[in-house]
Design an enzyme around this catalytic site. Structure first.
Site, PDB file in Angstrom:
ATOM      1  N   TYR A 135     -14.923   1.400 -12.410  1.00  0.00           N
ATOM      2  CA  TYR A 135     -14.212   2.718 -12.784  1.00  0.00           C
ATOM      3  C   TYR A 135     -13.544   3.351 -11.641  1.00  0.00           C
ATOM      4  O   TYR A 135     -12.342   3.853 -11.999  1.00  0.00           O
ATOM      5  CB  TYR A 135     -15.318   3.232 -13.481  1.00  0.00           C
ATOM      6  CG  TYR A 135     -14.836   4.385 -14.414  1.00  0.00           C
ATOM      7  CD1 TYR A 135     -14.182   4.386 -15.630  1.00  0.00           C
ATOM      8  CD2 TYR A 135     -14.955   5.727 -13.810  1.00  0.00           C
ATOM      9  CE1 TYR A 135     -13.810   5.300 -16.436  1.00  0.00           C
ATOM     10  CE2 TYR A 135     -14.427   6.895 -14.622  1.00  0.00           C
ATOM     11  CZ  TYR A 135     -14.055   6.783 -15.904  1.00  0.00           C
ATOM     12  OH  TYR A 135     -13.359   7.755 -16.380  1.00  0.00           O
ATOM     13  N   ASP A 265     -25.553   5.828 -15.767  1.00  0.00           N
ATOM     14  CA  ASP A 265     -24.935   4.779 -16.194  1.00  0.00           C
ATOM     15  C   ASP A 265     -25.686   3.635 -15.851  1.00  0.00           C
ATOM     16  O   ASP A 265     -25.321   2.994 -14.742  1.00  0.00           O
ATOM     17  CB  ASP A 265     -23.361   4.892 -15.591  1.00  0.00           C
ATOM     18  CG  ASP A 265     -22.616   3.628 -16.056  1.00  0.00           C
ATOM     19  OD1 ASP A 265     -22.973   3.104 -17.204  1.00  0.00           O
ATOM     20  OD2 ASP A 265     -21.787   3.319 -15.598  1.00  0.00           O
TER      21      ASP A 265
HETATM   22  N1  ATP Z   1     -23.142  -3.431  -1.523  1.00  0.00           N
HETATM   23  C1  ATP Z   1     -22.594  -4.307  -2.494  1.00  0.00           C
HETATM   24  N2  ATP Z   1     -22.553  -5.570  -2.167  1.00  0.00           N
HETATM   25  C2  ATP Z   1     -21.852  -6.395  -2.955  1.00  0.00           C
HETATM   26  N3  ATP Z   1     -21.393  -6.013  -4.116  1.00  0.00           N
HETATM   27  C3  ATP Z   1     -21.238  -4.661  -4.398  1.00  0.00           C
HETATM   28  C4  ATP Z   1     -21.824  -3.873  -3.539  1.00  0.00           C
HETATM   29  N4  ATP Z   1     -21.642  -2.684  -4.190  1.00  0.00           N
HETATM   30  C5  ATP Z   1     -20.928  -2.651  -5.106  1.00  0.00           C
HETATM   31  N5  ATP Z   1     -20.708  -4.048  -5.435  1.00  0.00           N
HETATM   32  C6  ATP Z   1     -19.993  -4.736  -6.588  1.00  0.00           C
HETATM   33  O1  ATP Z   1     -18.674  -3.927  -6.944  1.00  0.00           O
HETATM   34  C7  ATP Z   1     -18.650  -3.458  -8.127  1.00  0.00           C
HETATM   35  C8  ATP Z   1     -18.061  -2.186  -8.245  1.00  0.00           C
HETATM   36  O2  ATP Z   1     -19.029  -1.222  -7.520  1.00  0.00           O
HETATM   37  P1  ATP Z   1     -19.569   0.361  -7.698  1.00  0.00           P
HETATM   38  O3  ATP Z   1     -20.262  -0.128  -9.138  1.00  0.00           O
HETATM   39  O4  ATP Z   1     -19.917   1.011  -6.879  1.00  0.00           O
HETATM   40  O5  ATP Z   1     -18.186   0.902  -8.200  1.00  0.00           O
HETATM   41  P2  ATP Z   1     -17.720   1.930  -9.525  1.00  0.00           P
HETATM   42  O6  ATP Z   1     -16.418   2.129  -9.613  1.00  0.00           O
HETATM   43  O7  ATP Z   1     -18.817   2.964  -9.421  1.00  0.00           O
HETATM   44  O8  ATP Z   1     -18.099   0.905 -10.743  1.00  0.00           O
HETATM   45  P3  ATP Z   1     -18.842   1.268 -12.231  1.00  0.00           P
HETATM   46  O9  ATP Z   1     -17.412   1.268 -12.975  1.00  0.00           O
HETATM   47  O10 ATP Z   1     -19.747   0.389 -12.444  1.00  0.00           O
HETATM   48  O11 ATP Z   1     -19.203   2.827 -12.387  1.00  0.00           O
HETATM   49  C9  ATP Z   1     -20.206  -3.505  -8.799  1.00  0.00           C
HETATM   50  O12 ATP Z   1     -19.979  -3.744 -10.078  1.00  0.00           O
HETATM   51  C10 ATP Z   1     -20.741  -4.778  -7.962  1.00  0.00           C
HETATM   52  O13 ATP Z   1     -20.518  -6.049  -8.694  1.00  0.00           O
END
Ligand code: ATP
Length: 484
Positions: A135, A265
């Site tokens: 997101y 979440d």
């Molecule tokens: N440290 C990590 N190592 C490998 N993959 C990761 C890592 N951190 C995040 N990811 C991948 O990247 C994706 C997006 O990261 P993150 O969840 O931090 O973003 P977001 O924009 O907050 O997502 P969401 O829509 O789930 O809230 C995650 O769903 C995961 O698959």
């Protein structure tokens, strides 16, 4: 300052955060002036909801980050070590403290703890590849100069958060900044919430001025996204490890330096796996506020298929509502799928009790952790194995031999896809497993062990012996006689 790279890496985490706060406070007055100017100039007002609302959102996010800093200072860390209540009726023979949270719990896995990484290390990262996006953030993979693999988190300019904001306010730059605050919040929380089941923050790099469109990159431990379908195909011991990691994490969050942290979440995609351990990676959407109440009726914990009523305390807070919400989410997203299926039969009653108690929210996180540790202790000590009948004497031992390597029968869930590789506590358990599988004629202990120190044993239908000084074959006597 120019719009170029302007903030170098800062060595201490606290200094980084304080510097950020100062920068944001300085930027705030400039934004406020800019917003006031835009408000007076109708031609520059791009949407009806207007930049003032956006400014308020920016300020809210900033204040939230500052609040986490202050809260961490206020709360004593001793709260982390409060003794959980004992689980009534749990296995009585377990030695005190056996299998319980040990001091190395707080040791960090991953990259050795040293100076936080900054922009100079960031510039030397190679092999950058796209990993995933959500997101708010885009996540990339790269390699540090010393060869350490690393995850890089930055704002996802095409993500829902930025796009929705742009549609609403028409301010691309400020919307980017709004999303950047989530990364700042995450960095801040990762600095405060340090635990083996929280992804490790290696450092950060800030390019550009916050008044412009800053690029903020958090550098962290690299994991593998959780794939439920894949996890369902792994041996029970590995699935139990995932659930245990989660329980340890929730225990920590319930007693964290910031208070009881709620994962707003809560979904499998907020976690990654590092060396078989589950770690939370997305910390931008958490809360440390416990719901306020006047009466018990204000404290309804709602889920799609079930609601729970919690008591309202004398302090006007719903009792342990954050802890309970996290725990029920762990039950519905993880335990239900991973815990009971193909568990060792002797552990089934304990696992059923965990499932029922967490599914009904009868247990809090302390009792849940104890219950998990009872299971861990029993499994690790081999007590789950029924000793009443020994099948080992039905096996003939061939020291200095192995079984010819060719494809053999498969079993499920095996540690490899080509054969039947299972973990056992000892030879007796291996003999019992081989006895229970019609195709099994022999078994060999490999040099490998699982995370619990259990031996990985290869079960075979073949009886073709090959010389190997490093190996011993246990063959069913009936199969051996047939060879003669
Ligand atoms: N440290 C990590 N190592 C490998 N993959 C990761 C890592 N951190 C995040 N990811 C991948 O990247 C994706 C997006 O990261 P993150 O969840 O931090 O973003 P977001 O924009 O907050 O997502 P969401 O829509 O789930 O809230 C995650 O769903 C995961 O698959």
């Amino acid at each position: 300052m120019t719009g170029k790279l302007c903030i170098a890496s800062l060595s201490a985490a606290l200094v980084v955060t304080s510097a950020l706060v100062i920068l944001k406070l300085a930027a705030r007055s400039q934004w406020r002036r800019e917003v006031d100017k835009r408000s007076r100039d109708p031609g520059r007002q791009l949407s009806r909801s207007g930049p003032r609302e956006l400014l308020d959102e920016l300020e809210d996010r900033e204040l939230e980050t500052i609040r986490y800093q202050e809260e961490a200072v206020r709360r004593p860390r001793a709260a982390l070590f409060s003794t959980p209540d004992r689980v009534p009726g749990s296995w009585p023979g377990r030695p005190r403290g056996a299998g319980h949270v040990s001091s190395d719990w707080w040791g960090r896995a991953g990259r050795a703890v040293g100076d936080p990484l900054g922009c100079s290390e960031f510039r030397n990262i190679t092999g950058i590849e796209f990993l995933g996006s959500g997101y708010t953030k885009t996540v990339l993979k790269g390699t540090l100069q010393d060869g350490t693999p690393i995850a890089l988190k930055t704002v996802n300019s095409q993500g829902d958060e930025v796009m929705r904001c742009v549609r609403r306010y028409g301010q691309t730059r400020d919307c980017h900044r709004l999303a950047a605050f989530k990364i700042i919040k995450e960095i801040s929380l990762l600095q405060k919430l340090q635990h083996p089941n929280v992804i490790q923050l290696y450092g950060q790099c800030y390019h550009g001025r916050l008044e412009d469109e800053p690029v903020i990159t958090a550098m962290m431990e690299l994991g593998t996204p959780v794939e439920m379908i894949q996890l369902l195909q792994t041996p029970w011991e590995e699935r139990f490890r995932i659930c245990l990691s989660l329980v340890k994490l929730l225990h920590y969050l319930a007693h964290s330096p910031l208070g009881s942290v709620l994962l707003l979440d809560f979904q499998p995609r907020q976690f990654v796996i590092v060396d078989g351990e589950l770690k939370v990676t997305d910390l931008d959407d958490v809360s440390t506020e416990e719901l306020s109440c006047k009466a018990d009726s204000d404290c309804v914990l709602e889920f799609p298929t079930r609601n729970f009523n919690l008591p309202c305390t004398a302090e006007g807070k719903c009792h342990k509502i954050n802890e309970k919400r996290n725990l029920y989410n762990a039950f519905r997203f993880f335990f239900t799928y991973l815990l009971p299926y193909s568990a060792p039969p002797a552990l089934t009653p304990l696992l059923c009790e965990i499932m029922n108690a967490t599914g009904d929210l009868r247990y809090g996180i302390n009792k849940t952790l104890y219950a998990f540790e009872d299971v861990l202790y029993l499994y690790k000590s081999g007590f789950h194995h029924n000793h009443s009948q020994s099948w080992l004497e039905d096996y003939k031992i061939f020291e200095g031999f192995r079984i010819q390597d060719h494809s053999d029968y498969k079993c499920w869930p095996s540690y490899n896809h080509q054969g039947c590789l299972l973990s056992v506590y000892n030879k007796e358990e291996a003999a019992t497993i081989c006895h229970s599988q019609q195709q099994c004629q022999s078994f060999i202990f490999t040099q490998r062990t699982t995370w619990l120190g259990r031996y990985l044993v290869s079960f075979r239908s073949s009886t073709e012996l090959v010389l190997d000084v490093n190996s011993t074959v246990y063959m069913k006597s009936s199969s051996f006689k047939a060879l003669m």
